[in-house]
Scaffold this motif. Structure first.
Motif, mmCIF file in Angstrom:
data_model
loop_
_atom_site.group_PDB
_atom_site.id
_atom_site.type_symbol
_atom_site.label_atom_id
_atom_site.label_comp_id
_atom_site.label_asym_id
_atom_site.label_seq_id
_atom_site.Cartn_x
_atom_site.Cartn_y
_atom_site.Cartn_z
ATOM 1 N N LEU A 140 0.827 -1.210 0.000
ATOM 2 C CA LEU A 140 0.000 0.000 0.000
ATOM 3 C C LEU A 140 0.857 1.255 0.000
ATOM 4 N N TRP A 141 1.943 1.194 0.786
ATOM 5 C CA TRP A 141 2.834 2.366 0.853
ATOM 6 C C TRP A 141 3.503 2.603 -0.502
ATOM 7 N N GLN A 142 3.939 1.499 -1.151
ATOM 8 C CA GLN A 142 4.562 1.628 -2.473
ATOM 9 C C GLN A 142 3.564 2.160 -3.501
ATOM 10 N N ARG A 143 2.330 1.679 -3.415
ATOM 11 C CA ARG A 143 1.305 2.158 -4.350
ATOM 12 C C ARG A 143 1.034 3.642 -4.163
ATOM 13 N N ARG A 144 0.929 4.035 -2.885
ATOM 14 C CA ARG A 144 0.708 5.463 -2.627
ATOM 15 C C ARG A 144 1.888 6.296 -3.109
ATOM 16 N N LYS A 145 3.101 5.777 -2.907
ATOM 17 C CA LYS A 145 4.296 6.487 -3.360
ATOM 18 C C LYS A 145 4.290 6.591 -4.888
ATOM 19 N N MET A 146 3.934 5.485 -5.545
ATOM 20 C CA MET A 146 3.876 5.499 -7.008
ATOM 21 C C MET A 146 2.785 6.448 -7.504
ATOM 22 N N ARG A 147 1.623 6.436 -6.817
ATOM 23 C CA ARG A 147 0.534 7.331 -7.197
ATOM 24 C C ARG A 147 0.964 8.796 -7.065
ATOM 25 N N ARG A 148 1.647 9.121 -5.943
ATOM 26 C CA ARG A 148 2.116 10.497 -5.759
ATOM 27 C C ARG A 148 3.113 10.880 -6.848
ATOM 28 N N LEU A 149 3.995 9.916 -7.220
ATOM 29 C CA LEU A 149 4.975 10.183 -8.271
ATOM 30 C C LEU A 149 4.273 10.423 -9.609
ATOM 31 N N MET A 150 3.272 9.572 -9.927
ATOM 32 C CA MET A 150 2.540 9.732 -11.183
ATOM 33 C C MET A 150 1.768 11.045 -11.198
ATOM 34 N N ASP A 151 1.167 11.390 -10.050
ATOM 35 C CA ASP A 151 0.456 12.675 -9.978
ATOM 36 C C ASP A 151 1.412 13.838 -10.206
ATOM 37 N N SER A 152 2.607 13.736 -9.635
ATOM 38 C CA SER A 152 3.595 14.796 -9.829
ATOM 39 C C SER A 152 4.024 14.886 -11.291
ATOM 40 N N LEU A 153 4.235 13.725 -11.918
ATOM 41 C CA LEU A 153 4.625 13.718 -13.332
ATOM 42 C C LEU A 153 3.513 14.280 -14.212
ATOM 43 N N ASN A 154 2.271 13.890 -13.906
ATOM 44 C CA ASN A 154 1.140 14.430 -14.671
ATOM 45 C C ASN A 154 1.045 15.945 -14.511
ATOM 46 N N ALA A 155 1.258 16.425 -13.284
ATOM 47 C CA ALA A 155 1.215 17.868 -13.037
ATOM 48 C C ALA A 155 2.334 18.573 -13.809
ATOM 49 N N MET A 156 3.518 17.942 -13.855
ATOM 50 C CA MET A 156 4.625 18.506 -14.614
ATOM 51 C C MET A 156 4.281 18.612 -16.096
ATOM 52 N N LEU A 157 3.691 17.547 -16.644
ATOM 53 C CA LEU A 157 3.326 17.546 -18.061
ATOM 54 C C LEU A 157 2.253 18.585 -18.351
ATOM 55 N N ASP A 158 1.268 18.700 -17.458
ATOM 56 C CA ASP A 158 0.212 19.701 -17.647
ATOM 57 C C ASP A 158 0.806 21.114 -17.671
ATOM 58 N N LYS A 159 1.721 21.375 -16.739
ATOM 59 C CA LYS A 159 2.350 22.697 -16.707
ATOM 60 C C LYS A 159 3.234 22.930 -17.932
ATOM 61 N N ALA A 160 3.880 21.847 -18.395
ATOM 62 C CA ALA A 160 4.696 21.971 -19.597
ATOM 63 C C ALA A 160 3.834 22.312 -20.802
ATOM 64 N N ILE A 161 2.666 21.673 -20.906
ATOM 65 C CA ILE A 161 1.742 21.957 -22.004
ATOM 66 C C ILE A 161 1.237 23.395 -21.920
ATOM 67 N N GLU A 162 0.959 23.857 -20.690
ATOM 68 C CA GLU A 162 0.450 25.223 -20.510
ATOM 69 C C GLU A 162 1.544 26.273 -20.670
ATOM 70 N N GLY A 163 2.814 25.833 -20.602
ATOM 71 C CA GLY A 163 3.920 26.779 -20.705
ATOM 72 C C GLY A 163 4.287 27.433 -19.395
ATOM 73 N N SER A 164 3.814 26.854 -18.272
ATOM 74 C CA SER A 164 4.089 27.459 -16.956
ATOM 75 C C SER A 164 4.964 26.563 -16.087
ATOM 76 N N PHE A 165 5.705 25.646 -16.697
ATOM 77 C CA PHE A 165 6.504 24.703 -15.914
ATOM 78 C C PHE A 165 7.682 25.406 -15.245
ATOM 79 N N ALA A 166 7.940 25.016 -13.996
ATOM 80 C CA ALA A 166 9.103 25.511 -13.262
ATOM 81 C C ALA A 166 9.520 24.453 -12.256
#
Length: 308
Positions: free
Chosen positions: A26-52
């Motif tokens: 469960l801990w690994q899944r939550r860690k993986m989910r948080r990582l995927m959410d972070s990556l998705n957020a990075m990609l969304d910001k990259a698409i919007e042009g606001s990545f930092a």
């Protein structure tokens, strides 16, 4: 009694191990989910042009953010360089068009004036050749400018609902004289229904297809135009009895300046079908070609029946 105690102890250990394993999973899944959410957020910001970058530690996420930042920086530089090159080309073509417009117009005018005089046969042939080459140059410059403006968005293709029959009739009216001079018959089925197209530019697209049919078909042959309505698109088939196109070349004929070696000795600059593709794509449509060598070609134009 001891056996029962050992058995109970073994069960307790097994339960404990299973529970610990479940907690780790469960801990690994939550860690993986948080990582995927972070990556998705990075990609969304990259698409919007606001990545930092937000993480500056030794974690994998921080390293990924740093790589993403470098990648986006390289892409931005490449995009700026590409835009600058396109602007240079567009400006160059515009300058060429402006600087050559008057000389070409004068060449056409003087050649027409010379044709009105009674000249020796050799002189008449030269005047006719001069006029033909001036017209060819005029078409080439005009086609280059149109292609450049379509690609850069300066020319806006504005589709609106209209009768398909009116579109076909307008295209036939432009090619009729050239077809008659070569003895080529034009047959068009009655088109019923409407589609979305630009009254000016889509007519030009159909004209270029018909012009190719007339140019590469033998005298006394036939060009057929057939309109077929579908739910999402209206299909217009233009078939000829020309030399046909080799299968290996059918994916290349819509590229800019592409000309088949089989027609290298005939008039043309390789921009007509490129303009057709650009015009139709800008209006939400597309074009397909099917052909066999020696058995003619069919160009199918698809126009949207709903506003896009």
């Amino acid at each position: 009694m001891d056996k029962w105690i050992w058995a109970a102890g073994g069960v307790a250990v097994a339960v404990t191990v299973t529970a610990l394993a479940a907690i780790v999973i469960l801990w690994q899944r939550r860690k993986m989910r948080r990582l995927m959410d972070s990556l998705n957020a990075m990609l969304d910001k990259a698409i919007e042009g606001s990545f930092a970058e937000t993480a500056f530690d030794e974690s994998l996420l921080s390293a990924t953010e740093a790589r993403m930042a470098r990648f986006l920086a390289v892409c931005a530089v490449s995009s700026r360089n590409l835009a600058a090159e396109k602007d240079k080309i567009k400006g160059l073509i515009a300058d060429i068009s402006h600087q050559t417009k008057t000389p070409i117009a004068n060449l056409l005018l003087y050649s027409q004036l010379l044709e009105e005089y009674e000249l020796p046969e050799e002189c008449s042939l030269c005047v006719n050749a001069l006029s033909a080459q001036a017209q060819k140059l005029d078409f080439l410059i005009g086609a280059l400018v149109k292609a450049s403006r379509l690609e850069s968005g300066i020319i806006a293709v504005s589709p609106r609902q209209g009768e398909v029959q009116a579109l076909i009739e307008a295209a036939i009216a432009q090619i009729k004289l050239k077809a008659k001079e070569k003895g080529i018959r034009l047959e068009a089925e009655r088109a019923v229904g409407t589609a979305y197209y630009d009254p000016k530019w889509t007519v030009e697209a159909l004209y270029h297809i018909l012009d190719n049919g007339v140019k590469y078909s033998p005298p006394q042959s036939l060009i057929r135009i057939r309109a077929i309505p579908y739910e999402l698109f209206y299909r217009i088939d233009i078939s000829d009895e020309g030399m046909g196109i080799a299968e290996a070349e059918q994916s290349k004929i819509f590229a800019r300046f592409y000309r088949s070696p089989a027609v290298s000795g005939q008039e043309g600059v390789g921009l007509g079908l490129f303009l057709v593709r650009e015009i139709l794509a800008a209006g939400g449509g597309y074009i397909k070609a099917s052909s066999k060598l020696g058995r003619g070609s069919i160009f199918s134009v698809f126009l949207p029946t709903e506003k896009r």
